[in-house]
Design a protein around this motif. Structure first.
Motif, PDB file in Angstrom:
ATOM      1  N   PRO A 119       1.034  -1.266  -0.055  1.00 46.89           N
ATOM      2  CA  PRO A 119      -0.121  -0.071   0.122  1.00 46.89           C
ATOM      3  C   PRO A 119       0.783   1.508   0.122  1.00 46.89           C
ATOM      4  O   PRO A 119       0.427   2.418  -0.422  1.00 46.89           O
ATOM      5  CB  PRO A 119      -0.972  -0.045   1.389  1.00 46.89           C
ATOM      6  CG  PRO A 119      -0.167  -1.198   2.105  1.00 46.89           C
ATOM      7  CD  PRO A 119       0.580  -2.072   1.041  1.00 46.89           C
ATOM      8  N   ASP A 120       2.019   1.105   0.391  1.00 46.17           N
ATOM      9  CA  ASP A 120       2.959   2.263   0.406  1.00 46.17           C
ATOM     10  C   ASP A 120       3.516   2.592  -0.831  1.00 46.17           C
ATOM     11  O   ASP A 120       4.314   3.749  -0.968  1.00 46.17           O
ATOM     12  CB  ASP A 120       4.129   2.138   1.348  1.00 46.17           C
ATOM     13  CG  ASP A 120       3.411   2.164   2.754  1.00 46.17           C
ATOM     14  OD1 ASP A 120       2.538   2.708   2.970  1.00 46.17           O
ATOM     15  OD2 ASP A 120       4.351   1.656   3.663  1.00 46.17           O
ATOM     16  N   LEU A 121       3.508   1.721  -1.975  1.00 47.81           N
ATOM     17  CA  LEU A 121       3.880   1.930  -3.249  1.00 47.81           C
ATOM     18  C   LEU A 121       2.570   2.468  -4.434  1.00 47.81           C
ATOM     19  O   LEU A 121       1.747   1.637  -4.138  1.00 47.81           O
ATOM     20  CB  LEU A 121       4.575   0.862  -3.769  1.00 47.81           C
ATOM     21  CG  LEU A 121       5.876   0.409  -3.033  1.00 47.81           C
ATOM     22  CD1 LEU A 121       6.494  -0.907  -3.578  1.00 47.81           C
ATOM     23  CD2 LEU A 121       6.840   1.407  -3.077  1.00 47.81           C
ATOM     24  N   SER A 122       3.042   3.143  -5.241  1.00 48.39           N
ATOM     25  CA  SER A 122       1.993   3.414  -6.674  1.00 48.39           C
ATOM     26  C   SER A 122       1.676   2.088  -7.116  1.00 48.39           C
ATOM     27  O   SER A 122       2.821   1.345  -7.434  1.00 48.39           O
ATOM     28  CB  SER A 122       2.594   4.522  -7.324  1.00 48.39           C
ATOM     29  OG  SER A 122       2.000   4.254  -8.595  1.00 48.39           O
ATOM     30  N   LEU A 123       0.518   1.879  -7.534  1.00 50.35           N
ATOM     31  CA  LEU A 123       0.094   0.582  -8.004  1.00 50.35           C
ATOM     32  C   LEU A 123       0.958   0.498  -9.323  1.00 50.35           C
ATOM     33  O   LEU A 123       1.374  -0.650  -9.887  1.00 50.35           O
ATOM     34  CB  LEU A 123      -1.368   0.701  -8.474  1.00 50.35           C
ATOM     35  CG  LEU A 123      -2.073  -0.754  -8.752  1.00 50.35           C
ATOM     36  CD1 LEU A 123      -1.839  -1.932  -7.868  1.00 50.35           C
ATOM     37  CD2 LEU A 123      -3.501  -0.503  -9.145  1.00 50.35           C
ATOM     38  N   THR A 124       1.137   1.619  -9.983  1.00 50.29           N
ATOM     39  CA  THR A 124       1.799   1.635 -11.392  1.00 50.29           C
ATOM     40  C   THR A 124       3.281   0.915 -11.347  1.00 50.29           C
ATOM     41  O   THR A 124       3.898   0.559 -12.452  1.00 50.29           O
ATOM     42  CB  THR A 124       1.852   2.886 -12.107  1.00 50.29           C
ATOM     43  OG1 THR A 124       2.435   3.939 -11.226  1.00 50.29           O
ATOM     44  CG2 THR A 124       0.481   3.426 -12.486  1.00 50.29           C
ATOM     45  N   THR A 125       4.002   1.064 -10.059  1.00 48.29           N
ATOM     46  CA  THR A 125       5.314   0.758  -9.998  1.00 48.29           C
ATOM     47  C   THR A 125       5.345  -0.853 -10.202  1.00 48.29           C
ATOM     48  O   THR A 125       6.410  -1.265 -10.549  1.00 48.29           O
ATOM     49  CB  THR A 125       5.884   0.832  -8.576  1.00 48.29           C
ATOM     50  OG1 THR A 125       5.073   0.245  -7.437  1.00 48.29           O
ATOM     51  CG2 THR A 125       5.993   2.220  -8.141  1.00 48.29           C
TER      52      THR A 125
ATOM     53  N   LEU B 274      12.778   1.562  -3.433  1.00 48.95           N
ATOM     54  CA  LEU B 274      11.724   2.576  -3.872  1.00 48.95           C
ATOM     55  C   LEU B 274      11.190   3.407  -2.541  1.00 48.95           C
ATOM     56  O   LEU B 274      11.248   4.831  -2.966  1.00 48.95           O
ATOM     57  CB  LEU B 274      10.482   2.056  -4.452  1.00 48.95           C
ATOM     58  CG  LEU B 274      10.613   1.314  -5.953  1.00 48.95           C
ATOM     59  CD1 LEU B 274       9.575   0.424  -6.148  1.00 48.95           C
ATOM     60  CD2 LEU B 274      10.894   2.395  -6.905  1.00 48.95           C
ATOM     61  N   LYS B 275      10.849   3.015  -1.593  1.00 48.70           N
ATOM     62  CA  LYS B 275      10.486   3.722  -0.206  1.00 48.70           C
ATOM     63  C   LYS B 275      11.508   4.477   0.341  1.00 48.70           C
ATOM     64  O   LYS B 275      11.412   5.842   0.696  1.00 48.70           O
ATOM     65  CB  LYS B 275      10.129   2.681   0.393  1.00 48.70           C
ATOM     66  CG  LYS B 275       8.659   2.250   0.448  1.00 48.70           C
ATOM     67  CD  LYS B 275       8.336   1.035   1.463  1.00 48.70           C
ATOM     68  CE  LYS B 275       7.174   0.324   0.953  1.00 48.70           C
ATOM     69  NZ  LYS B 275       7.137  -1.069   2.242  1.00 48.70           N
TER      70      LYS B 275
END
Lengths: 327, 327
Positions: free
Chosen positions: A110-116, A287-288
């Motif tokens: 949930p802490d990452l954009s779905l498009t990643t 990424l985070k």
């Protein structure tokens, strides 16, 4: 019984694909039967590797294949619930019915954009990760060259190499992309191959030679790299975009691999499934932490999918090229 | 204080070497001093890999380097006795003085001809052995293609592949060599590339594709093989004789390695020293059992060394090209 729009290949391109090689077709998709699910695609991917399939591999007058991320909107399959997000190879269409075997449920962070999950966390990111670390056997602190370093695969490869303490040179084809690689990503040297001949520029940028060349291009980039490879260097060959449209891209100095004992190895992202768990964990952290940055070009609507593919071949994208099919 | 004749490179060849690029020079060699030995060379080797060194690497107006087998004729070094047979890199001369570090004492098997240590039991045989089994990771029963299969390296590689139960195709450039490979060596298929285009002939000869291509040629042979490689195929690249005289030998379909995930790896015979003991044992057995056959072309006298090297480039040799310097 939704109406779905889909893209068919209707003519095999000779050289650069043209809009008229594709057709937008409207069709009715049935409801999910027993054991089936109905999937609505949210995003689809456009990749350089699609180009050779237009010449051979992709059938005419049927929906094109390609990676996509969809949402289950009907389910008569106990393995899937309405609302599940699923990765699939049925891009280039808005809806499709599946028995589920070609779908993978995605437990998105949930802490990452779905498009990643369409690039850095998806197959292009995994291709970069496995290509560099497994096929290329990268060691900390080595000398690295990445071609198309602003692209979806190349940008991840270049940044992983930086994380591993390497000296990293990237090539790209525009001033904007070069600036992003230099200023945002922090590569050690960036070559804009449209401004300087790659051969001389690469020589100047690699005073200690090259241990690993992550090749997305072939042709003149590979020739330039072969002149600079260190003994026991490795060249994971991920793509040959220089030859995809022209049909060939000769390499005249391949004999250089003998005395330097260089390895070239072609690979695809499915060659190292044992690394996938470690990849997801590593990449989510990077990424985070902002250690892996990315760019996206998102076109809106299935009707733009052919333009996205043609634009990708012409370098019109910034980072990963996606098409958004639904919200 | 013997008089020694030696061959100097006096001009760098542009294309095919010519007799006038070399000079026969007579010189006096001193007696062995303390810690030294005086060596008389018996045989010297002529190899395709010498050609690129004529362009860069071999100094002008000094004795050329090259593998040789000599006999110690004076010794003031406790590690060597008069009569010892020593391998050395000081070919192209009849006598030389050495402190011994560049010499390896040879414990020749009395049941084998001394000259086998210049090819099958020597570096060319070891190059074939390690290139095929270690670099090429050959597995029993695979589909194998060997170029210049009648040459010193190729003929050993092809026969090791046969010993390992493989289907083996060899290419060569003359009817005599083709007949030897077919009738004496027993390859499964032989291509005379001067009679038939290599591309079509290789396709016809490899109905099950190619798992390992042992490449001595590059250029058109490599292109033809790249069209036939099976998934996860390996190409140990030992030589690129197609490009040695012309200076380049473009390969236009290298992108084929991606989808089939093919590995190419350049190597030299010093890349796998850990295999040398096993090689000597295996090869001695194969030679005594007649499982590895060989041919030799032996020219007589140091004055013929340039002709031997030029002839090798033109395919004038049958099997290993040697020059006999003394009895």
């Amino acid at each position: 019984m939704p109406v779905s729009r889909e893209i068919h290949l209707v003519a095999r391109p000779n050289g650069m694909p043209r809009p008229e090689d594709f057709a937008l077709v409207e069709t009715s998709v049935g409801d999910a039967g027993d054991g089936q699910v109905l999937v609505q695609n949210l995003y689809m991917s456009v990749d350089p590797a699609m180009r050779p399939r237009l010449t051979a591999g992709q059938d005419l007058n049927v929906p094109m294949m390609g990676g996509a991320l969809g949402r289950v909107v009907q389910s008569k399959n106990p393995d899937f619930a309405v609302g599940d997000i699923v990765t699939n190879r049925s891009g280039f269409r808005e809806y499709f019915v599946s028995a589920g075997k070609d779908l993978s449920k995605l437990a998105a962070d949930p802490d990452l954009s779905l498009t990643t999950y369409m690039h850095a966390m998806g197959m292009t990111g995994f291709t970069a990760y496995g290509g560099l670390l497994h096929i290329g056997q990268l060691k900390d602190g080595e000398q690295v060259f990445v071609s198309t370093a602003a692209g979806a695969v190349g940008s991840v490869a270049a940044q992983i190499a930086k994380i591993k303490g390497c000296y990293v040179v990237g090539s790209t084809g525009s001033a904007d992309k070069a600036a992003w690689l230099k200023d945002e990503v922090g590569l050690d040297a960036v070559i804009n191959y449209k401004e300087a001949p790659i051969r001389q520029a690469l020589q100047d940028a690699t005073p200690k030679g090259i241990d690993v060349y992550f090749d997305n291009v072939g042709g003149d980039h590979l020739e330039a790299a072969l002149r600079r490879m260190n003994t026991l260097g490795r060249i994971p060959v991920c793509g040959f975009i220089s030859g995809y449209n022209s049909g060939h891209s000769p390499v005249s100095n391949l004999s250089n691999i003998i005395y330097s004992r260089v390895m070239l190895r072609g690979f695809v992202g499915t060659d190292f499934p044992h690394l996938h768990g470690q990849f997801l964990s590593d990449m989510a952290g990077w990424l985070k932490d902002g250690k892996v940055k990315y760019q996206e070009t998102v076109l809106d609507g299935i009707a733009n999918a052919p333009s996205a593919l043609i634009g990708l071949m012409q370098g019109a994208n910034t980072g990963k090229m996606l098409v958004k099919l639904a919200a």
